[in-house]
Write a protein that holds these residues in place. Structure first.
Motif, PDB file in Angstrom:
ATOM      1  N   SER A   4      10.013   9.307   0.549  1.00  0.00           N
ATOM      2  CA  SER A   4       8.899   8.781   1.329  1.00  0.00           C
ATOM      3  C   SER A   4       7.720   8.507   0.403  1.00  0.00           C
ATOM      4  O   SER A   4       7.599   9.084  -0.670  1.00  0.00           O
ATOM      5  CB  SER A   4       8.504   9.757   2.439  1.00  0.00           C
ATOM      6  OG  SER A   4       8.086  10.974   1.880  1.00  0.00           O
ATOM      7  N   VAL A   5       6.866   7.618   0.856  1.00  0.00           N
ATOM      8  CA  VAL A   5       5.675   7.261   0.092  1.00  0.00           C
ATOM      9  C   VAL A   5       4.601   8.307   0.350  1.00  0.00           C
ATOM     10  O   VAL A   5       4.334   8.657   1.502  1.00  0.00           O
ATOM     11  CB  VAL A   5       5.182   5.857   0.500  1.00  0.00           C
ATOM     12  CG1 VAL A   5       3.855   5.530  -0.165  1.00  0.00           C
ATOM     13  CG2 VAL A   5       6.225   4.806   0.147  1.00  0.00           C
ATOM     14  N   LEU A  62       6.004   6.226  -4.706  1.00  0.00           N
ATOM     15  CA  LEU A  62       7.380   6.336  -4.269  1.00  0.00           C
ATOM     16  C   LEU A  62       8.087   7.001  -5.440  1.00  0.00           C
ATOM     17  O   LEU A  62       8.331   6.356  -6.464  1.00  0.00           O
ATOM     18  CB  LEU A  62       7.968   4.956  -3.963  1.00  0.00           C
ATOM     19  CG  LEU A  62       9.384   4.937  -3.406  1.00  0.00           C
ATOM     20  CD1 LEU A  62       9.475   5.712  -2.098  1.00  0.00           C
ATOM     21  CD2 LEU A  62       9.856   3.500  -3.215  1.00  0.00           C
ATOM     22  N   VAL A  67       3.031   2.541  -6.140  1.00  0.00           N
ATOM     23  CA  VAL A  67       3.380   1.343  -5.378  1.00  0.00           C
ATOM     24  C   VAL A  67       2.202   0.817  -4.551  1.00  0.00           C
ATOM     25  O   VAL A  67       2.343  -0.158  -3.814  1.00  0.00           O
ATOM     26  CB  VAL A  67       4.604   1.587  -4.469  1.00  0.00           C
ATOM     27  CG1 VAL A  67       5.843   1.874  -5.309  1.00  0.00           C
ATOM     28  CG2 VAL A  67       4.342   2.704  -3.468  1.00  0.00           C
ATOM     29  N   HIS A  88       2.648  -2.859  -3.446  1.00  0.00           N
ATOM     30  CA  HIS A  88       3.738  -3.605  -4.074  1.00  0.00           C
ATOM     31  C   HIS A  88       4.350  -4.564  -3.042  1.00  0.00           C
ATOM     32  O   HIS A  88       4.602  -4.170  -1.903  1.00  0.00           O
ATOM     33  CB  HIS A  88       4.798  -2.641  -4.594  1.00  0.00           C
ATOM     34  CG  HIS A  88       5.756  -3.281  -5.537  1.00  0.00           C
ATOM     35  ND1 HIS A  88       6.715  -4.187  -5.128  1.00  0.00           N
ATOM     36  CD2 HIS A  88       5.898  -3.170  -6.878  1.00  0.00           C
ATOM     37  CE1 HIS A  88       7.410  -4.596  -6.168  1.00  0.00           C
ATOM     38  NE2 HIS A  88       6.927  -3.998  -7.248  1.00  0.00           N
ATOM     39  N   ARG A  90       7.249  -5.577  -2.357  1.00  0.00           N
ATOM     40  CA  ARG A  90       8.478  -5.160  -1.672  1.00  0.00           C
ATOM     41  C   ARG A  90       8.233  -4.111  -0.592  1.00  0.00           C
ATOM     42  O   ARG A  90       9.103  -3.851   0.234  1.00  0.00           O
ATOM     43  CB  ARG A  90       9.522  -4.672  -2.677  1.00  0.00           C
ATOM     44  CG  ARG A  90       9.282  -3.301  -3.247  1.00  0.00           C
ATOM     45  CD  ARG A  90      10.440  -2.858  -4.168  1.00  0.00           C
ATOM     46  NE  ARG A  90      10.320  -1.477  -4.519  1.00  0.00           N
ATOM     47  CZ  ARG A  90       9.686  -1.018  -5.597  1.00  0.00           C
ATOM     48  NH1 ARG A  90       9.136  -1.870  -6.449  1.00  0.00           N
ATOM     49  NH2 ARG A  90       9.617   0.273  -5.834  1.00  0.00           N
ATOM     50  N   LEU A  91       7.020  -3.525  -0.575  1.00  0.00           N
ATOM     51  CA  LEU A  91       6.711  -2.480   0.407  1.00  0.00           C
ATOM     52  C   LEU A  91       5.603  -2.868   1.379  1.00  0.00           C
ATOM     53  O   LEU A  91       5.167  -2.047   2.187  1.00  0.00           O
ATOM     54  CB  LEU A  91       6.337  -1.183  -0.323  1.00  0.00           C
ATOM     55  CG  LEU A  91       7.464  -0.566  -1.145  1.00  0.00           C
ATOM     56  CD1 LEU A  91       6.957   0.588  -1.983  1.00  0.00           C
ATOM     57  CD2 LEU A  91       8.595  -0.115  -0.248  1.00  0.00           C
ATOM     58  N   GLN A  92       5.145  -4.100   1.313  1.00  0.00           N
ATOM     59  CA  GLN A  92       4.092  -4.535   2.226  1.00  0.00           C
ATOM     60  C   GLN A  92       4.622  -4.601   3.653  1.00  0.00           C
ATOM     61  O   GLN A  92       5.809  -4.817   3.875  1.00  0.00           O
ATOM     62  CB  GLN A  92       3.542  -5.893   1.785  1.00  0.00           C
ATOM     63  CG  GLN A  92       2.762  -5.794   0.503  1.00  0.00           C
ATOM     64  CD  GLN A  92       2.292  -7.129  -0.037  1.00  0.00           C
ATOM     65  OE1 GLN A  92       2.501  -8.164   0.566  1.00  0.00           O
ATOM     66  NE2 GLN A  92       1.658  -7.088  -1.195  1.00  0.00           N
ATOM     67  N   HIS A  94       4.482  -2.043   5.847  1.00  0.00           N
ATOM     68  CA  HIS A  94       4.980  -0.749   6.312  1.00  0.00           C
ATOM     69  C   HIS A  94       3.857   0.269   6.523  1.00  0.00           C
ATOM     70  O   HIS A  94       4.115   1.467   6.605  1.00  0.00           O
ATOM     71  CB  HIS A  94       6.003  -0.187   5.321  1.00  0.00           C
ATOM     72  CG  HIS A  94       7.233  -1.037   5.207  1.00  0.00           C
ATOM     73  ND1 HIS A  94       8.229  -1.056   6.160  1.00  0.00           N
ATOM     74  CD2 HIS A  94       7.599  -1.937   4.274  1.00  0.00           C
ATOM     75  CE1 HIS A  94       9.173  -1.906   5.807  1.00  0.00           C
ATOM     76  NE2 HIS A  94       8.812  -2.460   4.666  1.00  0.00           N
ATOM     77  N   ILE A  96       1.396   1.118   4.460  1.00  0.00           N
ATOM     78  CA  ILE A  96       0.898   1.805   3.259  1.00  0.00           C
ATOM     79  C   ILE A  96      -0.549   1.424   2.981  1.00  0.00           C
ATOM     80  O   ILE A  96      -1.373   2.275   2.632  1.00  0.00           O
ATOM     81  CB  ILE A  96       1.809   1.513   2.048  1.00  0.00           C
ATOM     82  CG1 ILE A  96       3.207   2.074   2.308  1.00  0.00           C
ATOM     83  CG2 ILE A  96       1.207   2.092   0.760  1.00  0.00           C
ATOM     84  CD1 ILE A  96       4.267   1.607   1.331  1.00  0.00           C
TER      85      ILE A  96
END
Length: 165
Positions: A4-5, A62, A67, A88, A90-92, A94, A96
């Motif tokens: 998990s982040v 991560l 990230v 990042h 690839r993680l937008q 979600h 964060i």
């Protein structure tokens, strides 16, 4: 089992990862404005190191990888200036970015006495504007960035930081 982040205060050791992440994340903003001299892309590693040492800087991790990041500082008028929020690609999408923003807002009020929050984004940056408005920011003006990009200035009172979920 997936990782998990986690969100935490940045350390000196994070500066280089923040610098590289910022460069990656702001490419899409530069393309949106056809301006590859926007402030986040021309900032130096030494400048990032100075901000990590002096300002309120948070990172999303991560595992060991940074990230996401955000920076803030309280200005003379008691407003907390929040900037260079990035996640990042690839993680937008979600949550964060909202978590980073909430962490910075909380620290800026509790540790540095911020009375309100102020941030800015480019006038074409619809995704950024949606996030900021969703968490309570309202447009208070416009300005031209030092890089020539028309900016929208947004603010919200510090008392509302707890609602930035």
């Amino acid at each position: 089992m997936g990782m998990s982040v986690t969100i935490s205060a940045a350390t000196e050791q994070d500066a280089e990862q923040i610098f590289r992440l910022q460069y990656l994340c702001f490419q899409s903003e530069a393309a949106l404005y056809a301006n590859y001299r926007i402030d986040p892309l021309v900032e130096t590693l030494d400048s990032v190191r100075e901000e990590v040492a002096a300002d309120c800087v948070f990172v999303a991790r991560l595992g060991e990888e940074v990230v996401g990041s955000v920076r803030g500082r309280v200005t003379e008028d008691g407003a907390a200036s929040i900037g260079k929020l990035c996640v990042h690609p690839r993680l937008q999408g979600h949550g964060i970015g909202a978590r980073l923003l909430r962490a910075a807002e909380s620290a800026l009020v509790e540790e540095r006495g911020a009375k309100r929050f102020r941030l800015h984004t480019g006038h074409r940056s619809e995704g950024n504007l949606r996030l900021y408005r969703r968490v309570g920011y309202q447009t208070v003006g416009t300005a031209e960035g030092t890089d020539g990009v028309p900016m929208i200035i947004l603010e919200k009172p510090a008392e509302t930081y707890a609602t930035t979920a």
